[in-house]
Structure formats: structure tokens, C-alpha cells
Design a protein around this motif. Sequence first.
Motif, short mmCIF file in Angstrom:
data_model
loop_
_atom_site.label_atom_id
_atom_site.label_comp_id
_atom_site.label_asym_id
_atom_site.label_seq_id
_atom_site.Cartn_x
_atom_site.Cartn_y
_atom_site.Cartn_z
N GLY A 1 0.83 -1.21 0.00
CA GLY A 1 0.00 0.00 0.00
C GLY A 1 0.86 1.24 0.00
N PRO A 2 0.23 2.41 0.03
CA PRO A 2 0.97 3.68 0.01
C PRO A 2 1.95 3.83 1.18
CG PRO A 2 -1.41 4.07 -0.17
CD PRO A 2 -1.19 2.60 0.04
N ASP A 3 1.64 3.15 2.29
CA ASP A 3 2.53 3.24 3.45
C ASP A 3 3.64 2.18 3.42
OD1 ASP A 3 1.06 0.95 3.88
OD2 ASP A 3 0.37 1.50 5.89
N GLY A 4 3.69 1.39 2.33
CA GLY A 4 4.72 0.36 2.20
C GLY A 4 4.34 -0.96 2.84
N SER A 5 3.19 -1.03 3.47
CA SER A 5 2.75 -2.25 4.15
C SER A 5 1.94 -3.13 3.20
CB SER A 5 1.89 -1.89 5.35
OG SER A 5 1.25 -3.04 5.86
N PHE A 6 2.19 -4.42 3.23
CA PHE A 6 1.40 -5.36 2.46
C PHE A 6 0.03 -5.59 3.10
CE2 PHE A 6 5.57 -6.17 0.78
CZ PHE A 6 5.32 -6.36 -0.57
N VAL A 7 -0.09 -5.29 4.38
CA VAL A 7 -1.37 -5.45 5.09
C VAL A 7 -2.40 -4.47 4.53
CG1 VAL A 7 -2.51 -5.26 7.33
CG2 VAL A 7 -0.26 -6.32 7.17
N SER A 8 -1.98 -3.24 4.22
CA SER A 8 -2.91 -2.23 3.71
C SER A 8 -2.94 -2.18 2.18
CB SER A 8 -2.52 -0.85 4.25
OG SER A 8 -1.23 -0.49 3.80
N GLY A 9 -2.16 -3.04 1.52
CA GLY A 9 -2.07 -3.03 0.07
C GLY A 9 -3.20 -3.77 -0.62
N ALA A 10 -3.16 -3.75 -1.93
CA ALA A 10 -4.18 -4.40 -2.76
C ALA A 10 -3.77 -5.83 -3.08
CB ALA A 10 -4.35 -3.61 -4.05
N VAL A 11 -4.76 -6.61 -3.50
CA VAL A 11 -4.53 -7.98 -3.95
C VAL A 11 -4.87 -8.04 -5.43
CG1 VAL A 11 -5.22 -10.40 -3.69
CG2 VAL A 11 -5.07 -8.94 -1.68
N SER A 12 -3.96 -8.61 -6.21
CA SER A 12 -4.16 -8.79 -7.64
C SER A 12 -4.40 -10.27 -7.91
CB SER A 12 -2.91 -8.32 -8.39
OG SER A 12 -2.97 -8.66 -9.75
N ARG A 13 -5.33 -10.59 -8.80
CA ARG A 13 -5.65 -11.99 -9.11
C ARG A 13 -5.72 -12.17 -10.62
NH1 ARG A 13 -8.89 -10.87 -4.41
NH2 ARG A 13 -8.23 -12.21 -2.70
N LYS A 14 -4.56 -12.30 -11.24
CA LYS A 14 -4.49 -12.47 -12.69
C LYS A 14 -4.75 -13.91 -13.09
CE LYS A 14 -1.12 -8.77 -12.93
NZ LYS A 14 0.31 -8.50 -12.98
N GLY A 15 -4.30 -14.85 -12.27
CA GLY A 15 -4.49 -16.27 -12.56
C GLY A 15 -3.27 -16.90 -13.20
N VAL A 16 -3.38 -18.22 -13.41
CA VAL A 16 -2.30 -19.03 -13.97
C VAL A 16 -2.89 -19.94 -15.04
CG1 VAL A 16 -0.67 -20.91 -13.46
CG2 VAL A 16 -0.89 -18.98 -11.88
N THR A 17 -2.19 -20.05 -16.17
CA THR A 17 -2.62 -20.96 -17.24
C THR A 17 -1.45 -21.87 -17.61
OG1 THR A 17 -4.17 -19.34 -18.14
CG2 THR A 17 -3.50 -21.13 -19.61
N ILE A 18 -1.72 -23.17 -17.65
CA ILE A 18 -0.75 -24.17 -18.09
C ILE A 18 -1.31 -24.79 -19.36
CG2 ILE A 18 0.48 -26.29 -17.51
CD1 ILE A 18 0.10 -25.50 -14.53
N GLY A 19 -0.61 -24.63 -20.46
CA GLY A 19 -1.09 -25.13 -21.76
C GLY A 19 -1.08 -26.65 -21.84
N ARG A 20 -1.68 -27.15 -22.89
CA ARG A 20 -1.76 -28.59 -23.08
C ARG A 20 -0.39 -29.20 -23.33
NH1 ARG A 20 -2.08 -30.24 -28.43
NH2 ARG A 20 -3.33 -32.05 -27.86
N ARG A 21 -0.27 -30.46 -22.94
CA ARG A 21 0.93 -31.28 -23.15
C ARG A 21 2.19 -30.74 -22.49
NH1 ARG A 21 2.79 -32.34 -28.00
NH2 ARG A 21 3.32 -34.46 -27.41
N CYS A 22 2.04 -30.05 -21.36
CA CYS A 22 3.20 -29.58 -20.60
C CYS A 22 3.66 -30.67 -19.64
CB CYS A 22 2.85 -28.31 -19.81
SG CYS A 22 2.60 -26.87 -20.84
N TRP A 23 4.92 -30.59 -19.26
CA TRP A 23 5.52 -31.51 -18.30
C TRP A 23 6.21 -30.65 -17.25
CZ3 TRP A 23 5.89 -36.92 -18.24
CH2 TRP A 23 6.76 -37.44 -17.30
N LEU A 24 5.78 -30.78 -15.98
CA LEU A 24 6.38 -30.02 -14.89
C LEU A 24 6.97 -31.00 -13.89
CD1 LEU A 24 4.15 -28.13 -16.18
CD2 LEU A 24 4.04 -27.03 -13.97
N GLY A 25 8.22 -30.81 -13.52
CA GLY A 25 8.89 -31.69 -12.57
C GLY A 25 8.40 -31.49 -11.14
#
Length: 117
Positions: free
Chosen positions: A41-65
Motif C-alpha cells: 500500500g501507500p505506506d509500504g505495508s502489504f497489510v494495507s495493500g491491494a490484492v491482484s488476481r491475474k491467474g495461472v494458465t498451463i497449456g496442453r501437453r506440458c511436463w512439470l517436474g
Amino acid sequence: MGKRSYIGPNAVIGLGGPVVIGEDVQIGAGLTITAESHEAGPDGSFVSGAVSRKGVTIGRRCWLGNNVSILDGVTIGEGAVIGAGSVVTRSIPAFSVALGAPARVTRSIGPADQLGR
């Protein structure tokens, strides 16, 4: 989550924002997806800051260890491979190999590597 996809044990998927996992994706144990981020937030605190929710996309046929972490706003392109223990902080192009913390693309996957496509 798409058909024929698999997520190994001990996964933590934070659904603050949308999470899309394509078909034929294979994910090892210990996956962490964080589909939101906290901003100071404006005071530098994460407590008073905003939350962003863009999301996550994993495409087809991916391999994650095992023990891969994916942060909010990331798209992993079709056919990409993410190395074990990687922390994915930015989007990864289709048909590439990325690894490390933060994950970096180390090479492209050529047509000979794209079996079953």
C-alpha cells in the motif's frame, strides 16, 4: 483441468484467481500455484495493500517436474517443460524448456522432440 492430466501428491493450488490446466499435462509432486499476489500500500505495508488476481494458465501437453512453484500472472505455453524445483515468475513460451529459480528458458523443443503431436 483438462482430460488425461495428472498432478502428483502434496500439491497446493491457491485459487485466488483463475487456474487453467490443459489436456495431457503431467505435473510432479509438490506443485505450488499461487494465483494471486499482494502489493504494498501507500505506506509500504502489504497489510494495507491491494490484492491482484491475474491467474495461472498451463497449456496442453506440458511436463512439470517435482516441486515447481508458479506465481500469479504466468502462462506456460503448450508443450513446455519446467525443470524440478523451478520457480516460474514470468510466462514461458510454447515448446521450450525452462528451469531454475527464477525459471529461465534454456532451449526450444524442436519438431523431433514433439512426439505424439
